[in-house]
Design an enzyme around this catalytic site. Structure first.
Site, short mmCIF file in Angstrom:
data_model
loop_
_atom_site.label_atom_id
_atom_site.label_comp_id
_atom_site.label_asym_id
_atom_site.label_seq_id
_atom_site.Cartn_x
_atom_site.Cartn_y
_atom_site.Cartn_z
N ASP A 1 0.80 -1.47 -0.04
CA ASP A 1 -0.63 -0.26 -0.03
C ASP A 1 0.85 1.27 0.32
O ASP A 1 0.68 2.08 -0.52
CB ASP A 1 -1.20 -0.34 1.17
CG ASP A 1 -1.26 1.26 1.27
OD1 ASP A 1 -1.98 2.07 0.58
OD2 ASP A 1 -0.92 1.83 2.50
N ASP B 1 4.70 0.65 4.97
CA ASP B 1 4.57 -1.02 5.01
C ASP B 1 4.48 -1.91 3.58
O ASP B 1 4.66 -1.01 3.14
CB ASP B 1 3.13 -1.35 6.25
CG ASP B 1 2.33 -0.91 6.06
OD1 ASP B 1 2.08 -1.09 4.59
OD2 ASP B 1 1.48 -0.44 6.59
N TYR C 1 -8.02 1.58 5.24
CA TYR C 1 -9.44 1.96 4.88
C TYR C 1 -10.56 1.33 4.50
O TYR C 1 -11.16 1.05 3.84
CB TYR C 1 -8.70 1.32 3.55
CG TYR C 1 -7.25 1.79 3.00
CD1 TYR C 1 -7.76 3.21 2.26
CD2 TYR C 1 -6.32 0.93 3.63
CE1 TYR C 1 -6.17 3.66 1.40
CE2 TYR C 1 -5.20 1.67 2.40
CZ TYR C 1 -5.39 2.93 1.49
OH TYR C 1 -3.74 3.86 1.51
N GLU D 1 3.28 10.56 4.33
CA GLU D 1 3.18 9.23 3.98
C GLU D 1 2.86 9.17 2.46
O GLU D 1 2.25 9.98 2.08
CB GLU D 1 2.18 8.23 4.66
CG GLU D 1 1.87 7.47 3.89
CD GLU D 1 1.07 6.55 4.92
OE1 GLU D 1 0.88 5.69 4.73
OE2 GLU D 1 -0.83 7.73 5.01
#
Length: 578
Positions: free
Chosen positions: A123, A126, A282, A529
């Site tokens: 994603d 990670d 999500y 991120e």
């Protein structure tokens, strides 16, 4: 999707600060334990994994974005940053600090029948594979290729982006029985990041490791009532089938998988994230928008009017929230596909005009698309802007750029639709605006992201002289030095104040706050991120804005499977009675 009425022409909209979950963003209540500094505790959720090609000195070529000239290299980097590659690295990988990773995905989980789940995409920083945002990312890339293949080819990136789409599609085909006509289950996630209640279980959030070094178990999450996920994956495979229409056997394989997934979505209703870990990271708020979105893409992939009838059914549109407005109306994201579906179906009306019985709903979608485009313009108050000019599509909540790039893509695309259909513009109430206004909106937003902002900060890693150096990204923050750092051994790199030893070139970070502020801190995902879904939107926006405006869209490829249309006449009126 919670929505309430609003003035579509931009009446005042007051947004109060709130600590509640953002239904249009990733939920913020759980921790990514591996991102927590020992000196202070910060809210952290699951993080990401994005790649960019290695920095190589090349003769510069340029992509013209109108008022900003971007080197072709940064466009290449941005496409490359989508490759959040898991499994055995493909031949097109050229990132020196990456290696094969998580080759036992599926095999190590005795509770699943899906044993070969290597591959696909992580994603973000990670190593979790969330199929919901990943499939949306692939749909976005396919859509941009279908519309702008000539621009990709001019930039030398067409084959590259096709390889990325195929990598994702091949993985999705392994997450269900793609050879069957009907299924009863689907893989929704590989890996986990639950750190609730102080858990110290080794997983993708508690640990800070290079994916290549992961040695902890990676569970597989399977769903049996996941309409939103299945319909989005159906959209992704259907769109990809058009990209690969030159490979008939592979294209038909993708279409078959898409049809199977869509039937599964319709027959076994439910939200994929309900009651499971994905609800934290999500969360999907509904599945009706995916029904419209998936139905539209399946119609274009197959030419079967059944899918168009579903996508234009008034009750379907009503359930999807097509006419109720609200603060998130017009915000296109991995959760809310309605806006994208309405733009896509407006294309059908502009170029083919199928007429009765679809015209009434297509006209409504077209009208709503116009209203949404009005809401993006600075002349109205549907969305606030920062002092530096960034539109606040998520109303001041964190991680704004993923929404901004999607809007920039849609605005540019719709502008090109108008130009290609010889339509000079559209109306916002009594005012008429030319299509150029939409392109100008998109350019200003992309310029902000690339450095034309109060901080003079480029939010695209590797572009310009001032960009984030502490990107929240495990692989980038740990040196490739032949030392295997275990679960907690990598924490020293997580907590280091030094810049990342590896640069995730081309990755777009989460972005600034509502005051144009930005903190280049590795532990704070709200700023640093990058995600695969966000970068897919950026690639789409960049390619749409690139090159000569006169090049425009490919008008015909998307209709390659649609049979000639001979609209049925409407039924005759009832006999006149005196």
């Amino acid at each position: 999707m919670s929505m309430y009425g609003r003035d579509p022409w931009g009446g005042p909209l007051e947004i109060a600060d709130s600590a509640t979950d953002d239904d249009r963003s990733r939920n913020l209540h759980d921790y990514d334990r591996a991102a927590l500094s020992s000196s202070r505790q910060l809210d952290e959720t699951q993080q990401s994994w994005l790649l960019g090609p290695t920095e190589q000195k090349k003769k510069k070529k340029y992509v013209d974005l109108g008022c900003l000239i971007v080197s072709r290299e940064i466009f290449l980097w941005t496409v490359g940053s989508i490759v959040a590659v898991a499994g055995k690295l493909p031949k097109h990988n050229n990132v020196s600090w990456r290696g094969n990773s998580c080759l036992n995905d599926g095999k190590s989980d005795t509770g699943t029948i899906f044993k070969d789940l290597k591959g696909g995409f992580y994603d973000a920083g990670d190593a979790i594979k969330f199929n919901f945002p990943a499939s949306f990312a692939m749909t976005m890339l396919s859509w941009s290729v279908i519309e702008y293949s000539a621009k990709y080819e001019a930039a030398g990136e067409l084959n590259h982006v096709r390889e990325i789409i195929k990598w994702g599609s091949d993985f999705f085909l392994k997450t269900f029985n793609s050879s069957a006509d009907s299924i009863d289950r689907l893989v929704s996630q590989v890996g986990d990041g639950d750190t609730s209640h102080g858990s110290t279980t080794h997983n993708d959030h508690y640990c800070w490791m290079r994916p290549e070094d992961i040695d902890y178990p990676r569970p597989v999450t399977v769903c049996s009532s996941c309409s939103d996920l299945a319909a989005e994956m159906a959209a992704s495979l259907a769109a990809a089938s058009i990209v690969f229409k030159d490979n008939r056997a592979y294209s038909q394989k993708l279409v078959h998988g898409a049809k199977t997934l869509y039937a599964f979505a319709r027959n076994q209703r439910g939200r994929y994230s309900a009651g499971v870990e994905a609800e934290t990271f999500y969360n999907s708020t509904m599945y009706w928008d995916e029904f419209v979105w998936g139905g539209a893409w399946l119609y274009f992939a197959t030419g079967n009017n059944t899918y168009l009838s579903l996508a234009t059914h008034p009750k379907m549109a009503k359930h999807a929230g097509a006419f109720v407005g609200g603060p998130d109306y017009g915000v296109f994201s991995w959760d809310n596909k309605l806006t994208g579906a309405q733009v896509l179906l407006s294309r059908l009306r502009l170029f083919l005009s199928p007429g009765y019985p679809y015209e009434e709903m297509l006209a409504s979608y077209h009208n709503q698309t116009g209203i949404i485009m009005c809401s993006y313009l600075p002349y109205f108050n549907s969305f606030n802007r920062t002092k530096g000019g960034l539109i606040q599509l998520n109303h001041g909540r964190p991680q704004p750029l993923q929404y901004v790039v999607n809007a920039a893509f849609l605005a540019t695309l719709y502008s090109d639709y108008l130009d290609a259909s010889d339509t000079p513009g559209w109306r916002c109430g009594p005012n008429f605006y030319t299509s150029n206004v939409l392109r100008e909106f998109a350019q200003t937003q992309i310029n902000y992201i690339l450095g034309k902002n109060p901080r003079k900060m480029s939010y695209l890693v590797g572009f310009g002289n001032h960009y984030p150096k502490h990107v929240h990204h495990r692989g980038a923050s740990i040196p490739k030095n032949k030392i295997k750092y275990n679960c907690k051994g990598g924490w020293k790199w997580r907590d280091s104040k030094k810049p990342n030893p590896n640069t995730v070139v081309g990755a777009m970070v989460a972005g600034p706050d509502r005051h144009d502020g930005f903190h280049d801190i590795r532990s704070n995902y709200n700023y640093t991120e990058p995600t695969i879904a966000g970068n897919a939107g950026l690639v789409a926006a960049l390619v749409a804005l690139s090159g000569d405006k006169d090049v425009g869209i490919d008008k015909n490829t998307i209709f390659s499977a649609v049979p000639p249309m001979f609209p049925n006449p409407p039924p005759p009126p009832a006999p006149w009675k005196p």
